[in-house]
Design a protein around this motif. Structure first.
Motif, PDB file in Angstrom:
ATOM      1  N   SER A 212      38.076 -23.970  29.132  1.00 44.07           N
ATOM      2  CA  SER A 212      38.818 -23.897  27.653  1.00 44.07           C
ATOM      3  C   SER A 212      38.256 -23.009  26.556  1.00 44.07           C
ATOM      4  O   SER A 212      38.918 -22.515  25.956  1.00 44.07           O
ATOM      5  N   GLU A 213      37.100 -22.282  26.984  1.00 42.96           N
ATOM      6  CA  GLU A 213      36.317 -21.424  26.317  1.00 42.96           C
ATOM      7  C   GLU A 213      36.954 -20.050  26.389  1.00 42.96           C
ATOM      8  O   GLU A 213      36.904 -19.105  25.661  1.00 42.96           O
ATOM      9  N   ASN A 214      37.229 -19.881  27.658  1.00 40.58           N
ATOM     10  CA  ASN A 214      37.814 -18.279  28.004  1.00 40.58           C
ATOM     11  C   ASN A 214      39.324 -18.163  28.580  1.00 40.58           C
ATOM     12  O   ASN A 214      39.724 -17.410  29.120  1.00 40.58           O
ATOM     13  N   ALA A 215      39.876 -19.490  28.711  1.00 40.98           N
ATOM     14  CA  ALA A 215      41.389 -19.713  28.988  1.00 40.98           C
ATOM     15  C   ALA A 215      42.261 -18.598  28.573  1.00 40.98           C
ATOM     16  O   ALA A 215      42.998 -17.893  29.128  1.00 40.98           O
ATOM     17  N   ILE A 216      42.051 -18.300  27.344  1.00 35.14           N
ATOM     18  CA  ILE A 216      43.098 -17.239  26.648  1.00 35.14           C
ATOM     19  C   ILE A 216      42.947 -15.888  27.094  1.00 35.14           C
ATOM     20  O   ILE A 216      43.752 -15.006  27.322  1.00 35.14           O
ATOM     21  N   LYS A 217      41.498 -15.657  27.433  1.00 37.86           N
ATOM     22  CA  LYS A 217      41.147 -14.189  27.958  1.00 37.86           C
ATOM     23  C   LYS A 217      41.873 -13.721  29.351  1.00 37.86           C
ATOM     24  O   LYS A 217      42.258 -12.891  29.601  1.00 37.86           O
ATOM     25  N   TYR A 218      41.811 -14.995  30.249  1.00 37.43           N
ATOM     26  CA  TYR A 218      42.032 -14.698  31.674  1.00 37.43           C
ATOM     27  C   TYR A 218      43.280 -15.105  31.904  1.00 37.43           C
ATOM     28  O   TYR A 218      43.972 -14.846  33.029  1.00 37.43           O
ATOM     29  N   THR A 219      44.002 -16.341  31.488  1.00 38.16           N
ATOM     30  CA  THR A 219      45.131 -16.820  32.107  1.00 38.16           C
ATOM     31  C   THR A 219      46.464 -15.934  31.869  1.00 38.16           C
ATOM     32  O   THR A 219      46.743 -15.446  30.796  1.00 38.16           O
ATOM     33  N   ARG A 220      46.976 -15.641  33.216  1.00 40.77           N
ATOM     34  CA  ARG A 220      48.510 -15.154  32.954  1.00 40.77           C
ATOM     35  C   ARG A 220      49.461 -15.734  33.476  1.00 40.77           C
ATOM     36  O   ARG A 220      50.667 -15.226  33.623  1.00 40.77           O
ATOM     37  N   GLY A 221      49.120 -17.165  33.758  1.00 39.31           N
ATOM     38  CA  GLY A 221      50.286 -17.939  34.060  1.00 39.31           C
ATOM     39  C   GLY A 221      49.747 -19.225  34.606  1.00 39.31           C
ATOM     40  O   GLY A 221      48.330 -19.597  34.349  1.00 39.31           O
ATOM     41  N   LEU A 222      50.528 -20.034  35.333  1.00 38.21           N
ATOM     42  CA  LEU A 222      50.105 -21.451  35.653  1.00 38.21           C
ATOM     43  C   LEU A 222      50.761 -21.796  37.042  1.00 38.21           C
ATOM     44  O   LEU A 222      51.845 -21.535  37.300  1.00 38.21           O
ATOM     45  N   THR A 223      49.845 -22.654  37.718  1.00 43.73           N
ATOM     46  CA  THR A 223      50.521 -23.153  39.111  1.00 43.73           C
ATOM     47  C   THR A 223      51.094 -24.472  38.336  1.00 43.73           C
ATOM     48  O   THR A 223      51.321 -24.974  37.469  1.00 43.73           O
ATOM     49  N   GLY A 224      52.147 -24.757  39.419  1.00 41.17           N
ATOM     50  CA  GLY A 224      53.103 -25.908  39.052  1.00 41.17           C
ATOM     51  C   GLY A 224      52.358 -27.382  39.375  1.00 41.17           C
ATOM     52  O   GLY A 224      51.317 -27.385  39.689  1.00 41.17           O
ATOM     53  N   SER A 225      53.258 -28.601  38.927  1.00 39.72           N
ATOM     54  CA  SER A 225      52.864 -29.688  39.128  1.00 39.72           C
ATOM     55  C   SER A 225      52.783 -30.394  40.364  1.00 39.72           C
ATOM     56  O   SER A 225      52.169 -31.356  40.710  1.00 39.72           O
ATOM     57  N   ARG A 226      53.672 -29.770  41.220  1.00 40.90           N
ATOM     58  CA  ARG A 226      53.884 -30.329  42.504  1.00 40.90           C
ATOM     59  C   ARG A 226      53.058 -29.461  43.517  1.00 40.90           C
ATOM     60  O   ARG A 226      53.076 -28.102  43.335  1.00 40.90           O
ATOM     61  N   VAL A 227      52.381 -30.145  44.424  1.00 39.73           N
ATOM     62  CA  VAL A 227      51.428 -29.455  45.422  1.00 39.73           C
ATOM     63  C   VAL A 227      52.034 -30.060  46.686  1.00 39.73           C
ATOM     64  O   VAL A 227      51.917 -31.439  46.871  1.00 39.73           O
ATOM     65  N   TRP A 228      52.138 -29.506  47.846  1.00 40.32           N
ATOM     66  CA  TRP A 228      52.650 -29.838  49.125  1.00 40.32           C
ATOM     67  C   TRP A 228      52.112 -29.196  50.414  1.00 40.32           C
ATOM     68  O   TRP A 228      51.479 -28.131  50.145  1.00 40.32           O
ATOM     69  N   GLN A 229      52.255 -29.894  51.491  1.00 38.22           N
ATOM     70  CA  GLN A 229      51.859 -29.221  52.775  1.00 38.22           C
ATOM     71  C   GLN A 229      53.175 -28.680  53.315  1.00 38.22           C
ATOM     72  O   GLN A 229      54.232 -29.262  53.504  1.00 38.22           O
ATOM     73  N   ASN A 230      52.830 -27.194  54.026  1.00 33.70           N
ATOM     74  CA  ASN A 230      53.839 -26.643  54.781  1.00 33.70           C
ATOM     75  C   ASN A 230      53.271 -26.263  56.085  1.00 33.70           C
ATOM     76  O   ASN A 230      52.649 -25.242  56.291  1.00 33.70           O
TER      77      ASN A 230
END
Length: 388
Positions: A79-97
């Motif tokens: 939370s202290e450096n998220a603004i510096k590094y974050t360029r996007g987010l992964t989704g809420s769903r995660v699955w196996q393929n």
């Protein structure tokens, strides 16, 4: 726990640009299998990611809604450096393929989206995992340890992915759909230049140890690309060492076989020559030799029962008997004629006393002058009389 990076490629069969200009796509974040790492000593360590660990519920949930970064930061994203590094987010769903672990990705930084459209398409997971140091073979690949309790911290866009090392199919890759009207180009060139300039200012130096020499890179992606190349080279060197070791074992085996054959050939040749030079014996000569052997054995058994003579020839039995009577030093370097004469003398005297195991057999008889002589003295006197 240890920090790790696992690299695959963004999967974007159906990319989508939102009204805000964000890029939404699918991503193959990681896969099962054996992955090479370089430990602190520079040695290659092959780590196994088992399906039961990669697709464990708690591990898969940790991939949801985590930061997407441009290259790996040199620290965990918090939370202290998220603004510096974050360029996007992964989704809420995660699955196996099959063997892949997939999720959705939302990239909302225009500079990062532009890099994706220009071919920077691989991703790498930053995560923590426990190491179980147990070696074995998985799907034909050797491993040195197993990753347990995998927990993800961030997903990074990188120029080269670890998951494609030793994967000749290179299945995990970015697939942009050019048949759609989707465009991921950034039209505002000034904005691109401003973003590039700002990225350069914000870039964090990354240190990399190369053969004991520590180098510092302003661009973390360059450092990671170099490290991946070193891993590939180290794996090739290790395979060549194994091949050389196997070839050396085969050479040693062939050399040992050749030497053994040479020794056996020399021995056989000597035996053949001895047989050729051995005198031919007729039936009478054989009978005489057999009679002599029986006579010698009977005499020695009677007069020196403690001697072991089984399996010996007449000459060998005579030598052992005379050695027992006169001592080893007395017959050292003596000829067969000497041994035969001495044995015959003892047979003529035929007076032998056996005191104990360590005592020499000594015989004394009276000569014509009435003096007592030892068996050795009598033997020497007989020899002198023969020579007169």
């Amino acid at each position: 726990m240890s920090n790790c990076y696992n690299i695959v490629k963004i999967k974007t069969e159906k990319p989508h640009i939102t009204d805000q200009g964000f890029l939404r796509c699918l991503v193959s974040a990681t896969r099962t299998g054996v992955f090479p790492y370089v430990d602190s000593t520079g040695k290659i360590r092959r780590e196994l990611r088992l399906p039961e660990e990669v697709f464990k519920k708690e591990s898969m949930e940790s991939l949801a809604n985590i930061p997407f970064t441009d290259d790996h930061p040199c620290e965990a994203v918090t939370s202290e450096n998220a603004i510096k590094y974050t360029r996007g987010l992964t989704g809420s769903r995660v699955w196996q393929n099959n063997d892949l672990l997939e999720t959705e990705l939302l990239a909302f930084d225009s500079n990062t989206i532009n890099k994706i459209s220009n071919g920077k398409i691989e991703v790498s997971l930053g995560y923590n995992a426990d190491k179980e140091f147990a070696s074995g073979i998985y799907n034909g690949q050797p491993y040195d340890c197993i990753q347990r309790n995998i927990r993800y911290n961030h997903l990074a866009l990188v120029p080269s992915g670890r998951a494609n090392i030793n994967d000749h199919l290179r299945r995990v890759k970015l697939n942009l759909d050019h048949d759609t009207d989707v465009s991921v180009e950034i039209e505002d060139q000034n904005q691109i230049l401003n973003n590039d300039s700002q990225t350069e200012k914000d870039s964090t130096f990354m240190k990399l140890n190369l053969d004991g020499m520590e180098l510092e890179f302003a661009d973390a992606s360059t450092a990671i690309a170099i490290k991946n190349k070193l891993i590939q080279d180290a794996l090739k060197i290790e395979e060549e060492k194994k091949l050389n070791s196997e070839l050396k074992k085969q050479l040693d085996t062939i050399t040992a076989q050749k030497d053994s054959l040479a020794v056996n050939l020399d021995s056989a040749t000597r035996e053949i020559e001895q047989l050729k030079s051995a005198p031919k014996l007729d039936n009478k000569a054989i009978q005489n030799l057999a009679s002599e052997l029986i006579e010698v054995r009977e005499f020695v058994k009677t007069n020196a029962p403690k001697l072991t003579i089984d399996g010996l020839s007449s000459d060998e039995i005579k030598k052992i008997f005379v050695s027992e009577k006169l001592g080893n030093e007395s017959i050292k370097d003596k000829s067969n004629d000497y041994i035969n004469a001495a044995f015959d003398t003892f047979k003529q005297i035929n007076i032998v006393s056996n005191v104990d195991n360590d005592a020499k057999f000594v015989s004394k008889v009276k000569n014509t002058d009435g003096e007592k002589l030892s068996a050795r003295e009598i033997y020497m006197k007989n020899i002198q009389n023969r020579n007169k």
